[in-house]
Design a protein around this motif. Structure first.
Motif, PDB file in Angstrom:
ATOM      1  N   LYS A 132      23.594  38.751  29.651  1.00  0.00           N
ATOM      2  CA  LYS A 132      24.227  39.686  30.571  1.00  0.00           C
ATOM      3  C   LYS A 132      23.680  39.546  31.983  1.00  0.00           C
ATOM      4  O   LYS A 132      24.425  39.666  32.959  1.00  0.00           O
ATOM      5  CB  LYS A 132      24.055  41.119  30.059  1.00  0.00           C
ATOM      6  CG  LYS A 132      24.936  41.447  28.868  1.00  0.00           C
ATOM      7  CD  LYS A 132      24.906  42.935  28.539  1.00  0.00           C
ATOM      8  CE  LYS A 132      25.885  43.265  27.417  1.00  0.00           C
ATOM      9  NZ  LYS A 132      25.904  44.710  27.089  1.00  0.00           N
ATOM     10  N   ARG A 137      28.510  35.807  38.279  1.00  0.00           N
ATOM     11  CA  ARG A 137      29.684  36.455  38.860  1.00  0.00           C
ATOM     12  C   ARG A 137      29.512  36.596  40.380  1.00  0.00           C
ATOM     13  O   ARG A 137      30.445  36.340  41.155  1.00  0.00           O
ATOM     14  CB  ARG A 137      29.889  37.828  38.216  1.00  0.00           C
ATOM     15  CG  ARG A 137      31.273  38.440  38.490  1.00  0.00           C
ATOM     16  CD  ARG A 137      31.412  39.780  37.757  1.00  0.00           C
ATOM     17  NE  ARG A 137      31.055  39.681  36.357  1.00  0.00           N
ATOM     18  CZ  ARG A 137      31.874  39.252  35.397  1.00  0.00           C
ATOM     19  NH1 ARG A 137      33.109  38.895  35.718  1.00  0.00           N
ATOM     20  NH2 ARG A 137      31.472  39.189  34.151  1.00  0.00           N
ATOM     21  N   SER A 138      28.313  36.985  40.798  1.00  0.00           N
ATOM     22  CA  SER A 138      28.029  37.111  42.224  1.00  0.00           C
ATOM     23  C   SER A 138      28.159  35.772  42.929  1.00  0.00           C
ATOM     24  O   SER A 138      28.781  35.665  43.996  1.00  0.00           O
ATOM     25  CB  SER A 138      26.613  37.684  42.410  1.00  0.00           C
ATOM     26  OG  SER A 138      26.229  37.698  43.766  1.00  0.00           O
ATOM     27  N   GLY A 169      18.434  38.614  39.351  1.00  0.00           N
ATOM     28  CA  GLY A 169      19.209  39.646  40.029  1.00  0.00           C
ATOM     29  C   GLY A 169      18.955  39.711  41.525  1.00  0.00           C
ATOM     30  O   GLY A 169      17.900  39.310  42.011  1.00  0.00           O
ATOM     31  N   ARG A 195      25.883  38.408  35.176  1.00  0.00           N
ATOM     32  CA  ARG A 195      25.909  39.208  36.409  1.00  0.00           C
ATOM     33  C   ARG A 195      25.662  38.334  37.630  1.00  0.00           C
ATOM     34  O   ARG A 195      26.395  38.407  38.631  1.00  0.00           O
ATOM     35  CB  ARG A 195      24.845  40.301  36.325  1.00  0.00           C
ATOM     36  CG  ARG A 195      24.647  41.119  37.593  1.00  0.00           C
ATOM     37  CD  ARG A 195      23.274  41.761  37.585  1.00  0.00           C
ATOM     38  NE  ARG A 195      22.215  40.760  37.543  1.00  0.00           N
ATOM     39  CZ  ARG A 195      20.998  40.970  37.022  1.00  0.00           C
ATOM     40  NH1 ARG A 195      20.694  42.136  36.495  1.00  0.00           N
ATOM     41  NH2 ARG A 195      20.102  40.007  37.042  1.00  0.00           N
TER      42      ARG A 195
END
Length: 460
Positions: free
Chosen positions: A62, A69-70, A21, A66
């Motif tokens: 997930k 997608r970024s 992340g 995430r």
């Protein structure tokens, strides 16, 4: 994807691992600063042999979705490639397909049409035995000569690719490269090497950016942008409130290297003995003087894991001051009593199972190197049993259960009570694995052990 020589190449490294992340604003800033490529590692052996042995990802789907997608939306808008290595944590074929399927879902949802290359790095034991018989496999310390039975015992074997298979995929037109097991640095080095950047600065920059913001004043704040040119490279954080310093950048050569001045890659060795680290300003560092020396023989490092048995864990907490006054003696008594009870109750000899007793709060981390002395205030006692099958491992842990709950010291005239962390007290952990390969194989070409497929991979 053209490979003509350019004056500089900018690598955007958002994090140390896909699924960890980041703030998407840092990606946008890297794009605004002129990033030419986004590179990211997706795996490691840091978390032990289970992930390779079982071909299981460490990250959740997930979190990977995430991050993808970024990356994919930003890279598509900017028209730059994305390179991800060691997909699925260990780089197995199923790990590559897992990330590819998630990427396909993200692209469908976002309306993206990107050409995807999947590079597979899993190795076949039969093929490797041919290399072994021909004398092309050599051990790395501390392991010795490889035996064919060891190859056969592995549930999964991968080869850590260099930059060449990635370059090949980029030249074939890939906009997204999803690679199996790769060296952390190869993922970042591939694009600038393809564009003609010098090997010394490129491999050094790739080493510094491999963990994203770890070379900055605040590793939690996001990644970095490295700009490589003919004479060296500069590196800056993607978060404008964070800094790189000569010390923070130079220190990353100490990370996961046996030698702080050298780092071996499949193609050769990076040498940074003459590297100079200079602060451009209070945020950006310039590095010059790194060199790269090609090896006489191109080699690929092999990683393999096999099942060692099945584990059951039990965990209790001790707060009794009498026990804690000499916790080592109590632990020795526990080990003796477990062996006695298991022999009496289950009829097992000592060589038919194994167990480890770890005292968290008392030397569990440093063992004999622990500098502190004196009795601990409380201790977590972990019993980890390993046996040829799950039922036996759990049976041993169940025999030990009363001891983990009530074992007194010889001086005690009463039964103490300890606290189990869970109910039931025994937690079956399933198959346990060990790494058994730390070897290199001589290769006829940098791409001979790897297979590349173009196009999306959807989930089965």
């Amino acid at each position: 994807m053209h490979s003509q020589r350019v004056e500089s190449v900018r690598i955007l490294s958002p994090s140390g691992m896909l699924g960890a992340g980041w703030d998407h604003a840092t990606i946008e800033r890297g794009i605004a600063l002129g990033a030419d490529v986004i590179s990211l590692d997706a795996g490691s052996t840091d978390s032990g042999p289970y992930y390779l042995g079982s071909a299981t990802p460490k990250t959740t789907a997930k979190a990977v979705a995430r991050d993808l997608r970024s990356l994919l939306t930003a890279a598509s808008a900017a028209g730059i490639p994305v390179i991800i290595g060691s997909c699925g944590t260990s780089g197995t074929d199923s790990g590559v397909d897992w990330v590819a399927a998630i990427a396909a879902e993200v692209m469908a949802e976002e309306g993206l049409d990107l050409k995807v290359a999947r590079i597979y790095s899993e190795q076949n034991a039969t093929d490797l035995k041919e290399h072994l018989d021909a004398g092309r496999i050599h051990p790395l310390p501390p392991l010795g000569e490889l035996r064919a039975e060891t190859l056969e015992s592995c549930t999964h074997i991968v080869g850590a690719m260099g930059h060449e298979p990635i370059v090949e995929a980029l030249r074939a037109g890939a906009q997204v490269v999803l690679a199996g097991r790769a060296t952390d640095t190869a993922v970042a080095a591939a694009y600038p090497l393809m564009k003609g950047m010098p090997a010394g600065p490129t491999w050094h920059a790739a080493k510094i950016v491999e963990c994203g913001g770890q070379c900055t004043s605040n590793p939690r704040a996001g990644g970095v942008l490295a700009t490589i040119d003919a004479d060296g490279f500069t590196i800056e954080p993607l978060d404008p409130t964070v800094s790189c310093t000569p010390i923070s950048v130079a220190a990353h050569m100490l990370y996961e290297t046996a030698n702080p001045f050298e780092m071996r890659e499949p193609a050769g060795t990076l040498n940074v003995r003459d590297a100079r680290y200079t602060a451009v300003d209070d945020r950006i560092v310039r590095v010059e003087g790194s060199t790269f020396h090609n090896a006489d023989q191109y080699t690929i490092k092999l990683e393999g894991a096999r099942i060692t048995g099945y584990e059951t864990m039990s965990f209790s907490a001790v707060r009794d001051p009498i026990v804690l006054a000499d916790i080592d003696a109590w632990a020795d008594l526990m080990r003796t009593m477990i062996r006695q009870r298991v022999g009496q109750t289950l009829g097992l000899a000592d060589d038919e199972y194994a167990f480890d007793l770890r005292l968290y709060g008392h030397n569990a981390v440093l063992d004999d190197l622990e500098p502190e002395s004196g009795p601990p205030r409380e201790v977590g006692v972990m019993l980890l049993v390993n046996a040829p099958d799950q039922a036996t491992a759990t049976a041993v842990a169940k025999v030990a259960n009363p001891l983990m709950l009530h074992l007194p010291t010889p001086e005690m005239a009463y039964l103490p009570s300890f606290a189990f962390a869970s109910s039931p007290a025994e937690v079956e952990r399933g198959a346990a694995y060990e790494f058994v390969l730390n070897h290199v194989v001589d290769c006829a070409s940098p791409t001979s052990l790897f297979r590349t497929e173009m196009g999306e991979k959807t989930r089965a």
